[in-house]
Write an enzyme that holds these catalytic residues in place. Structure first.
Site, PDB file in Angstrom:
ATOM      1  N   ARG A 144       0.853  -1.197   0.000  1.00 20.77           N
ATOM      2  CA  ARG A 144       0.000   0.000   0.000  1.00 20.77           C
ATOM      3  C   ARG A 144       0.887   1.245   0.000  1.00 20.77           C
ATOM      4  O   ARG A 144       0.613   2.233  -0.659  1.00 20.77           O
ATOM      5  CB  ARG A 144      -0.950   0.003   1.216  1.00 20.77           C
TER       6      ARG A 144
ATOM      7  N   TYR B 183     -15.894  17.222 -15.596  1.00 24.58           N
ATOM      8  CA  TYR B 183     -16.431  15.863 -15.476  1.00 24.58           C
ATOM      9  C   TYR B 183     -17.490  15.814 -14.366  1.00 24.58           C
ATOM     10  O   TYR B 183     -17.253  16.313 -13.261  1.00 24.58           O
ATOM     11  CB  TYR B 183     -15.274  14.903 -15.185  1.00 24.58           C
TER      12      TYR B 183
ATOM     13  N   ASP C  45      -6.784  19.174 -14.470  1.00 21.22           N
ATOM     14  CA  ASP C  45      -7.096  17.801 -14.885  1.00 21.22           C
ATOM     15  C   ASP C  45      -6.758  17.726 -16.374  1.00 21.22           C
ATOM     16  O   ASP C  45      -7.443  18.309 -17.217  1.00 21.22           O
ATOM     17  CB  ASP C  45      -8.586  17.523 -14.608  1.00 21.22           C
TER      18      ASP C  45
ATOM     19  N   LYS D 128      -7.961   6.671 -19.176  1.00 25.50           N
ATOM     20  CA  LYS D 128      -8.256   7.203 -20.499  1.00 25.50           C
ATOM     21  C   LYS D 128      -7.036   7.068 -21.425  1.00 25.50           C
ATOM     22  O   LYS D 128      -6.567   5.970 -21.635  1.00 25.50           O
ATOM     23  CB  LYS D 128      -8.752   8.634 -20.359  1.00 25.50           C
TER      24      LYS D 128
HETATM   25  C1  LIG Z   1     -11.798  14.602 -17.246  1.00 24.44           C
HETATM   26  C2  LIG Z   1     -12.000  13.463 -16.294  1.00 24.44           C
HETATM   27  N1  LIG Z   1     -11.414  13.501 -15.083  1.00 24.44           N
HETATM   28  C3  LIG Z   1     -11.552  12.496 -14.185  1.00 24.44           C
HETATM   29  C4  LIG Z   1     -12.327  11.391 -14.473  1.00 24.44           C
HETATM   30  C5  LIG Z   1     -12.483  10.304 -13.438  1.00 24.44           C
HETATM   31  O1  LIG Z   1     -11.682   9.222 -13.733  1.00 24.44           O
HETATM   32  P1  LIG Z   1     -11.995   7.689 -13.341  1.00 24.44           P
HETATM   33  O2  LIG Z   1     -13.226   7.286 -14.083  1.00 24.44           O
HETATM   34  O3  LIG Z   1     -10.747   6.979 -13.745  1.00 24.44           O
HETATM   35  O4  LIG Z   1     -12.226   7.651 -11.858  1.00 24.44           O
HETATM   36  C6  LIG Z   1     -12.938  11.292 -15.726  1.00 24.44           C
HETATM   37  C7  LIG Z   1     -13.757  10.108 -16.051  1.00 24.44           C
HETATM   38  O5  LIG Z   1     -14.475  10.055 -17.027  1.00 24.44           O
HETATM   39  C8  LIG Z   1     -12.778  12.358 -16.653  1.00 24.44           C
HETATM   40  O6  LIG Z   1     -13.370  12.336 -17.865  1.00 24.44           O
END
Ligand SMILES: Cc1ncc(COP(=O)(O)O)c(C=O)c1O
Length: 380
Positions: free
Chosen positions: A46, A98, A170, A195
């Site tokens: 961990r 998101y 992000d 992604k």
């Molecule tokens: C721009 C963005 N940030 C964060 C996330 C969250 O990621 P995760 O689904 O891997 O938890 C997503 C998920 O679609 C996203 O599109």
């Protein structure tokens, strides 16, 4: 070293005990210690695992930061950043983001005393005007999800610095191949590695990259203390995907550009959102701060929700699915899927209409993708 070379070599020296060229999957939860307090840098998985360390180092290098940390999901990485602040702290978030980030702030962190304001992503003054005495962080996506708006990261970083507030970006939609927010002045970079970074739609993961040890220490502490870490197999798969990020991104973008041009001229399409379309503010900004325009695009169909349903039923190559950034093309309906957690009125105010469709353009042959959209649009 150039990006493609770093993606294949950074953090990935041959295994010292066997010479294995590929970082092994260290499928172990614990590590033998020679004596109390005497070990080889790993005590418990961990806290740290060599396969995870390889991925963390590679990501840090590709983002131009000193420290990388990976998490069990993009949302877990996002939660790590918000967890750094005390009760009563305030954050300013871009208003196109998101839906899961919105849900995390509204339904989890607000309960624990975090305050949040959403600023207009098209107006830096709106961010500056939202900063108050207790503001600790500005959080944006660029390009944004799902409207692909491009925010002036350098300009926002100047504001953040002046007001002594951190800037987190992000960078999931751009990937480190197309954009490095730290070089543009951001303090924290976050990814859903689910992604483009992994790129094959077979792992959920997240990452945070920072330059400053004063940010790394509390994040590292949180990673171990809260424990939302990815297992070694997931790290290994993500690292395997990351090695080909450059070639994949070039293909994603080539396909997306040609589909954006095609959709812009289609009579059943009301509007296309893609930063690579010339003559828009987003194009100018993306040309300044990104090395390309990426593989994500959104568009509104000229019609109503039943037309949207007919469009989705007509697709054969594009799969109706959440997520993005994999080699296969996906189509989604943000209003009911990725952004379903945003209340309807708020969602519509943010411009996410019921007729909006988001495409993650894959790396299949362009002609097949175009034919698929052409066919589905005929049904609208
Ligand atoms: C721009 C963005 N940030 C964060 C996330 C969250 O990621 P995760 O689904 O891997 O938890 C997503 C998920 O679609 C996203 O599109």
């Amino acid at each position: 070293m150039e990006f493609e070379t770093k993606a294949i070599h950074a953090g990935q020296a041959s295994d010292p005990s066997t010479g294995a060229v590929i970082v092994p999957v260290y499928q172990t939860s614990t590590y033998q210690q020679e004596a109390i307090g005497k070990h080889k840098g790993y005590e418990y998985s961990r806290t740290g695992n060599p396969t995870r360390s390889a991925l963390e180092s590679c990501l840090a290098e590709l983002e131009g930061g000193r420290h990388g940390l990976v998490f069990a999901s993009g949302v877990a990485a996002t939660a790590a950043v918000f967890s750094m602040f005390e009760k009563g702290a305030h954050v300013v978030l871009g208003d196109d983001l998101y839906g899961g980030t919105y849900r995390l702030v509204e339904k989890v962190f607000k309960k624990w005393g975090l305050a949040a304001t959403y600023a207009d992503v098209g107006d830096l003054k709106s961010f500056e005007g939202s900063i108050g005495k207790r503001t600790r962080l500005i959080w944006i996506e660029s390009p944004t999800n799902p409207l692909l708006k491009v925010i002036d990261i350098k300009g926002l970083a100047r504001i953040a610095r002046k007001r002594n507030v951190l800037l987190a970006v992000d960078n999931t939609f751009a990937s480190p191949y197309l954009q490095n927010p730290i070089a543009l002045g951001a303090d924290i970079v976050v990814h859903s590695t689910t992604k483009y970074i992994n790129g094959h739609s077979d792992v959920i993961g997240g990452a945070v990259v920072v330059n400053d040890a004063a940010l790394y220490e509390p994040l590292k502490f949180y990673q171990n203390a809260a424990g939302a870490v990815p297992g070694p197999w997931d790290c290994w798969l993500t690292l395997r995907g990351l090695r080909t990020l450059g070639v994949r991104m070039r293909e994603h973008e080539r396909n997306a550009r040609s589909l954006a041009a095609f959709l812009s001229k289609h009579e059943n399409v009301a509007r296309v959102y893609y930063p690579g379309l010339k003559g828009t503010r987003d194009y100018e900004m993306a040309s300044r701060q990104m090395r390309g325009f990426g593989g994500m695009l959104s568009f509104e169909i000229a019609g109503d929700f039943s037309g949207v349903e007919r469009f989705f039923s007509g697709l054969k190559v594009f799969l109706l699915a959440e997520s993005l950034g994999g080699v296969e093309s996906l189509a989604c309906h943000p209003a009911t899927m990725t952004h379903g957690a945003i209340p309807e009125q708020e969602r519509l105010r943010r411009g996410i209409k019921d007729t909006l469709i988001r495409l993650s353009v894959g790396i299949e042959h362009r002609a097949d993708l175009k034919a698929d959209l052409e066919n589905a649009l005929r049904k609208v």
